[in-house]
Design a protein around this motif. Structure first.
Motif, short mmCIF file in Angstrom:
data_model
loop_
_atom_site.label_atom_id
_atom_site.label_comp_id
_atom_site.label_asym_id
_atom_site.label_seq_id
_atom_site.Cartn_x
_atom_site.Cartn_y
_atom_site.Cartn_z
N MET A 1 33.86 49.42 36.61
CA MET A 1 35.15 48.80 36.81
C MET A 1 35.81 48.63 35.44
SD MET A 1 36.03 45.01 38.41
CE MET A 1 36.00 45.49 40.11
N ASN A 2 37.04 49.09 35.35
CA ASN A 2 37.78 48.92 34.10
C ASN A 2 38.75 47.74 34.21
OD1 ASN A 2 40.11 49.83 35.43
ND2 ASN A 2 39.76 51.95 34.82
N LYS A 3 39.52 47.49 33.17
CA LYS A 3 40.38 46.31 33.13
C LYS A 3 41.42 46.31 34.25
CE LYS A 3 43.34 43.59 30.12
NZ LYS A 3 43.94 43.45 28.79
N SER A 4 42.05 47.45 34.51
CA SER A 4 43.08 47.47 35.55
C SER A 4 42.48 47.26 36.94
CB SER A 4 43.89 48.78 35.50
OG SER A 4 43.08 49.88 35.81
N GLU A 5 41.28 47.77 37.17
CA GLU A 5 40.61 47.53 38.45
C GLU A 5 40.22 46.06 38.59
OE1 GLU A 5 38.58 51.95 39.01
OE2 GLU A 5 37.45 50.36 38.01
N ILE A 10 41.29 40.64 40.91
CA ILE A 10 41.69 39.24 40.72
C ILE A 10 42.95 38.94 41.52
CG2 ILE A 10 42.59 37.56 39.03
CD1 ILE A 10 40.75 38.93 36.94
N ALA A 11 43.92 39.85 41.47
CA ALA A 11 45.17 39.65 42.20
C ALA A 11 44.92 39.56 43.70
CB ALA A 11 46.14 40.80 41.88
N ALA A 20 50.62 38.47 37.05
CA ALA A 20 50.05 37.14 36.83
C ALA A 20 48.55 37.23 36.61
CB ALA A 20 50.36 36.21 38.00
N ALA A 21 47.88 38.09 37.36
CA ALA A 21 46.44 38.27 37.20
C ALA A 21 46.13 38.84 35.82
CB ALA A 21 45.89 39.18 38.29
#
Length: 92
Positions: A1-5, A10-11, A20-21
Motif C-alpha cells: 500500500m502506498n501513500k495515495s492508497e 482513510i477517506a 481532508a484525509a
C-alpha cells in the motif's frame, strides 16, 4: 500500500474527503517527526510505539576497494508493534 492508497482507505473509513484525509495523514506524520526529533516516544495504544534508537559508531568496509572505513554513530527511528497490531496480523 502506498501513500495515495492509504489516503483513500482513510477517506473511506472516516467518511471524509480525500483532501481532508491527505491533510490529516500529513499532519500525523509531521507530528510524529517533530516528537521523535525532540527525543520523545510516540505511543498509539493498540498499534505500537515510535521511538529513537542509537546506533553506535563502527568500522565498515568499502565494498569496491576493500578499505576499512569509519561509520559515525547515528540516531535512527524505530517502531515497536503493540499487542493489538500483533493480534490483528496473527488472527485467522
Amino acid at each position: 500500500m502506498n501513500k495515495s492508497e492509504l489516503i483513500d482507505a482513510i477517506a473511506d473509513s472516516a467518511d471524509i474527503s480525500k483532501a481532508a484525509a491527505g491533510r490529516a495523514l500529513d499532519g500525523a506524520v509531521e507530528a510524529i517527526k517533530v516528537a521523535l526529533k525532540k527525543g520523545d516516544m510516540v505511543t498509539l495504544v493498540g498499534f505500537g510505539s515510535f521511538y529513537v534508537g542509537e546506533r553506535a559508531a563502527r568500522t565498515g568496509r568499502n565494498p569496491r576497494t576493500g578499505d576499512t572505513i569509519k561509520i559515525k554513530a547515528a540516531k535512527v527511528p524505530k517502531f515497536r508493534a503493540g499487542k493489538g497490531l500483533k493480534d490483528a496480523i496473527n488472527k485467522k
